[in-house]
Each structure stands twice: as C-alpha cells, then as structure tokens.
Design a protein around this motif. Structure first.
Motif, PDB file in Angstrom:
ATOM      1  N   HIS A 252      19.460 -24.410 -56.201  1.00  0.00           N
ATOM      2  CA  HIS A 252      19.529 -22.992 -55.735  1.00  0.00           C
ATOM      3  C   HIS A 252      20.011 -22.671 -54.323  1.00  0.00           C
ATOM      4  O   HIS A 252      19.823 -23.416 -53.497  1.00  0.00           O
ATOM      5  CB  HIS A 252      17.852 -22.389 -56.190  1.00  0.00           C
TER       6      HIS A 252
ATOM      7  N   LEU B 115      33.482 -14.743 -54.741  1.00  0.00           N
ATOM      8  CA  LEU B 115      32.271 -14.110 -55.477  1.00  0.00           C
ATOM      9  C   LEU B 115      32.401 -14.795 -56.857  1.00  0.00           C
ATOM     10  O   LEU B 115      31.355 -15.155 -57.700  1.00  0.00           O
ATOM     11  CB  LEU B 115      32.335 -12.868 -55.572  1.00  0.00           C
TER      12      LEU B 115
ATOM     13  N   VAL C 135      19.959 -17.989 -50.923  1.00  0.00           N
ATOM     14  CA  VAL C 135      19.773 -16.498 -50.904  1.00  0.00           C
ATOM     15  C   VAL C 135      20.170 -16.102 -52.491  1.00  0.00           C
ATOM     16  O   VAL C 135      20.649 -16.800 -53.120  1.00  0.00           O
ATOM     17  CB  VAL C 135      20.783 -15.576 -50.204  1.00  0.00           C
ATOM     18  N   ASP C 136      19.209 -15.247 -52.894  1.00  0.00           N
ATOM     19  CA  ASP C 136      19.230 -15.135 -54.618  1.00  0.00           C
ATOM     20  C   ASP C 136      20.157 -14.041 -54.720  1.00  0.00           C
ATOM     21  O   ASP C 136      20.753 -14.043 -56.081  1.00  0.00           O
ATOM     22  CB  ASP C 136      17.878 -14.467 -54.958  1.00  0.00           C
ATOM     23  N   ASN C 137      20.801 -13.215 -53.748  1.00  0.00           N
ATOM     24  CA  ASN C 137      21.877 -12.370 -54.021  1.00  0.00           C
ATOM     25  C   ASN C 137      23.220 -12.924 -53.890  1.00  0.00           C
ATOM     26  O   ASN C 137      23.726 -13.460 -53.140  1.00  0.00           O
ATOM     27  CB  ASN C 137      21.770 -11.230 -53.107  1.00  0.00           C
ATOM     28  N   PRO C 138      23.989 -12.932 -55.175  1.00  0.00           N
ATOM     29  CA  PRO C 138      25.390 -13.644 -55.074  1.00  0.00           C
ATOM     30  C   PRO C 138      26.309 -12.941 -54.284  1.00  0.00           C
ATOM     31  O   PRO C 138      27.212 -13.699 -53.859  1.00  0.00           O
ATOM     32  CB  PRO C 138      25.923 -13.394 -56.732  1.00  0.00           C
ATOM     33  N   LEU C 139      26.251 -11.615 -53.854  1.00  0.00           N
ATOM     34  CA  LEU C 139      26.804 -10.997 -53.120  1.00  0.00           C
ATOM     35  C   LEU C 139      27.235 -11.496 -51.707  1.00  0.00           C
ATOM     36  O   LEU C 139      28.078 -11.780 -51.094  1.00  0.00           O
ATOM     37  CB  LEU C 139      26.737  -9.424 -52.891  1.00  0.00           C
ATOM     38  N   ILE C 140      25.745 -11.805 -51.301  1.00  0.00           N
ATOM     39  CA  ILE C 140      25.389 -12.483 -49.779  1.00  0.00           C
ATOM     40  C   ILE C 140      26.188 -13.826 -49.810  1.00  0.00           C
ATOM     41  O   ILE C 140      26.767 -14.633 -49.043  1.00  0.00           O
ATOM     42  CB  ILE C 140      24.082 -12.456 -49.439  1.00  0.00           C
ATOM     43  N   GLY C 141      25.718 -14.527 -51.069  1.00  0.00           N
ATOM     44  CA  GLY C 141      26.120 -16.206 -51.195  1.00  0.00           C
ATOM     45  C   GLY C 141      27.450 -16.091 -51.202  1.00  0.00           C
ATOM     46  O   GLY C 141      28.122 -17.089 -50.683  1.00  0.00           O
TER      47      GLY C 141
END
Length: 411
Positions: free
Chosen positions: A58, A281, A61-67
């Motif tokens: 994992h 993204l 960060v859970d947010n894919p935009l930040i990832g």
C-alpha cells in the motif's frame, strides 16, 4: 539574397525584436535544474522508504491524487534539457552555417564537467560498502566505465540514480558522431526550410526508436517491466534526448522569431504539466501509458521547456524559476543528484529517519537539510575547481594563452 535560398546565411545572429527580454535564458534552465534536483530527492525518499507498507503493498497515502504527485518522475526532464543545450550549436551550424567545436573539445569539457565528482563519489561509496577486497569488483568496474545500465543486477548498485549518467555518456558519443554528419549533410542544401526539415526528420526518427523498441519488447516478446537492462538502456530511453534535440532544432529554426506572449506561454506550460500529471496518475502496469511513459513524458517536457525559454517577457512562471534560492539549488544540482542517495542511506543506517508511513514528510526535511549543505560543499570544493580546467583550452581545442599582452611585451 533571401535567407530562404542562400547557401550560407549571414554569420551574425539576428537582432532581438523590440520588447525581447535582455536577460539570459540560462537562468530559467538553472531554475528548472533546481526543481528537477529537488523533485528527484523527493521521489527517492518516497520510493525507497515510504512507498509501501510492511507488506509491500500500500502506498503511504490513500489519496491517489497525492500519490501521483509523489511518484512524479523527473529524470526525462534532465535528458531533454541536456540534449537541448548540447545540440543547439550543432543545430545552428546545420541550419545557419555557424561553426561547431571539434569533438575532442566537446568531450573534454563534458569529462571535466561530470568525471571528477562522479569518480570520487563512486570510489567513496563503493569502498564504504566493500570494506574488504576484492569486493564486488565488477560493480566498481561497470560504474567507472558507465556500463552498469546494461547490467540487470547491478544497475542500481553503489550510486543508484547514476544509471542515467550512463545514458548521458551514450548520448555524448552519439551526438559527436551524428552532429557533424548532420552539418555536412545540410551544407549542400540551398533552401533553409529544407535544412530545417532534414534536421527535424532526423530528430523524429530518433524519437521513434524507443517507441518501436518498447513495443517489440513488451508486446512482441512479453519482456516484463522489471527487466531493467531492456527498459532503462539507451535504446528505450533515448526519447528524452531526441526530444531535446528536436527542441534545439526548433529554437535554431525560429531564432528570435515567434516568441510567445504570456497568454500563450503560461497555458502551454500549464497544459504540459497537466499532461505529465495525468500520465503519472493514470499509468498502471496494465496500460500503454505506463509502457510508453518515458517517451511520452519527453514530448511534454519539450513543450514545457519551449513555453519557458521562447518567450517575449517574463511571466510568473519565469519569475519563479529565476528566484535566487532556486537558482542556487540549480547551481549545485549535479552534486545534489550525486550525493542525496548516499546521504539518505547513511541517515537511515544511523537511525535518524522515521520508519513508519507517517514519517515521510519529516524524513524528507531531514534528508534535504543534510543533502543540500553537502551538495553546496561538493560544488565549491570539487565541481567548481574542476570546471576551471575547462578554460585551459579555447573553442578550437588549443591551449589558451592567458597572458598574451605580457608575452608580447617580453618578446
């Protein structure tokens, strides 16, 4: 006689148009170098320590935009910038009949630029990780000869990020081989537009090579993405250099004409950044965006650079790039690129970096706080003194006479 039909155009460059900025475009490039170096540091801290949890599955960060922002790879920008700056003199020679430096001068100056710091860093880091001889002698030999990019197992040994320097050296050799050939091929062509077309076609052909190689490797033979020698070698990553060469041809062809206003330059740069972010993204190992990620991003970096340097007046983007602190980072960007990973690993080994997923930002600040002063010391103690050696020869490769007036008086 029209420049369109002249065999050799005037030697003097055209005067800048009214309203063209008098500043040097190099300051923008310095700022981009600084941003790229900082982005590389961020990426490696995130990738090597905080990208995965204990199970290796994992992101931090859970947010894919930040990832997607954290996983933004910047190495192709280095390739595009390097190729643009180094090809520009060849492009001007081929299109406008200007002179070029001999290959030996070009290679001498590139060697002075990269070798002293690189060789020292390789020896220091390799010796620290191989305390007893013979150690991994093959790893040392490959790094000193820039061939580790072709070794599936050792490509990221010793100084992990320097696999890209192997590609830089390959590009230098390619450029000194095909640059003079392009100049000679263009000399008999009477029309300037024909010379531009020939140069542009050559760049497009080189840009297509990685697409063809990757398509055959991935779709034809099913080579996995983790086969580093296949997907990290020059045959797969030359798209960045080809894009930079294409930008050099475009800039040489335009000269001072067609400079962009802020209403065009800023949206162009914003569109390029948006495209780069979308690729980061939406790229997954299952889609073509991931497979062709690097040649695609190279084209977008070309647009960003064009919208940055071929402008009439400074925009907000240009002013940000020319900020003093960012120019200072750009000045030491090569040293930062070389030393940030060893610094990060030593800090981790000493237990000074947090290891939990929430520790990414503190770890980033710690690594930056140590790596930036190390890079500054490296620049002033090694890079800058070594660069002075490049002044020992003039543009034709002859020993430079530093005291011509004193010599005449003595005679």
């Amino acid at each position: 006689m029209s420049t369109e039909t002249a065999t050799r155009p005037p030697a003097a460059p055209a005067r800048p148009p009214e309203g063209a900025p008098a500043r040097s475009r190099a300051s923008d490039i310095d700022g981009l170098r600084g941003l790229a170096a900082l982005s590389t540091l961020i990426f490696h801290v995130w990738q090597q320590y905080y990208r995965y949890d204990a199970a290796g599955s994992h992101p931090p960060v859970d947010n894919p935009l930040i990832g997607a922002a954290f996983s933004f790879e910047i190495i192709d920008l280095f390739f595009v910038m390097s190729a643009y700056l180094l090809t520009l003199s060849y492009a001007r020679a081929a299109i406008d009949g200007r002179s070029i430096r001999p290959a030996r001068v070009f290679l001498f100056r590139r060697a002075i630029r990269i070798l002293p710091l690189y060789v020292l860093a390789v020896l220091v880091v390799w010796a620290s990780r191989n305390p007893t001889l013979p150690g991994d002698w093959r790893d040392l030999a490959e790094h000193l000869t820039f061939t580790h990019v072709f070794d599936q197992h050792r490509i990221f040994y010793t100084l992990g990020p320097t696999w890209s320097l192997s590609l830089e050296v390959c590009f230098y050799l390619v450029l000194v081989a095909i640059g003079p050939l392009a100049v000679r091929a263009c000399r008999p062509l009477r029309q300037r537009r024909t010379r531009v077309a020939v140069c542009a076609a050559g760049c497009l052909a080189l840009y297509a090579v990685p697409f063809a190689w990757i398509a055959v490797a991935h779709y034809g033979y099913g080579v996995p993405h983790t086969d580093w020698a296949v997907y990290f070698g020059p045959q797969a990553r030359f798209g960045g250099f080809a894009a930079g060469m294409g930008l050099a041809v475009l800039m040489a062809a335009l000269g001072e004409r067609g400079r962009l206003g802020r209403r065009v330059a800023l949206p162009l740069c914003a569109a390029a950044v948006a495209g780069l972010y979308c690729l980061s993204l939406f790229s997954t190992p299952e889609n073509a965006a991931f497979t062709f990620y690097h040649p695609l991003t190279s084209g977008l970096w070309l647009l960003l650079l064009f919208g940055t340097v071929h402008v009439r007046r400074k925009s907000l983007w240009n002013r940000m790039l020319t900020a003093r602190w960012l120019s200072a980072v750009g000045l030491v960007s090569y040293s930062l690129f070389i030393w940030h990973e060893p610094v990060m690993l030593q800090l981790h080994k000493a237990g000074l970096l947090p290891t939990d997923q929430a520790g990414f930002l503190p770890a980033l600040l710690i690594v930056a706080a140590v790596a930036l002063p190390v890079a500054a010391l490296s620049y002033w103690l090694l890079e800058y003194p070594a660069s002075l050696l490049g002044r020992l020869k003039d543009s034709r490769g002859r020993p430079r006479d530093f005291y011509p007036e004193a010599a005449r008086q003595a005679s």
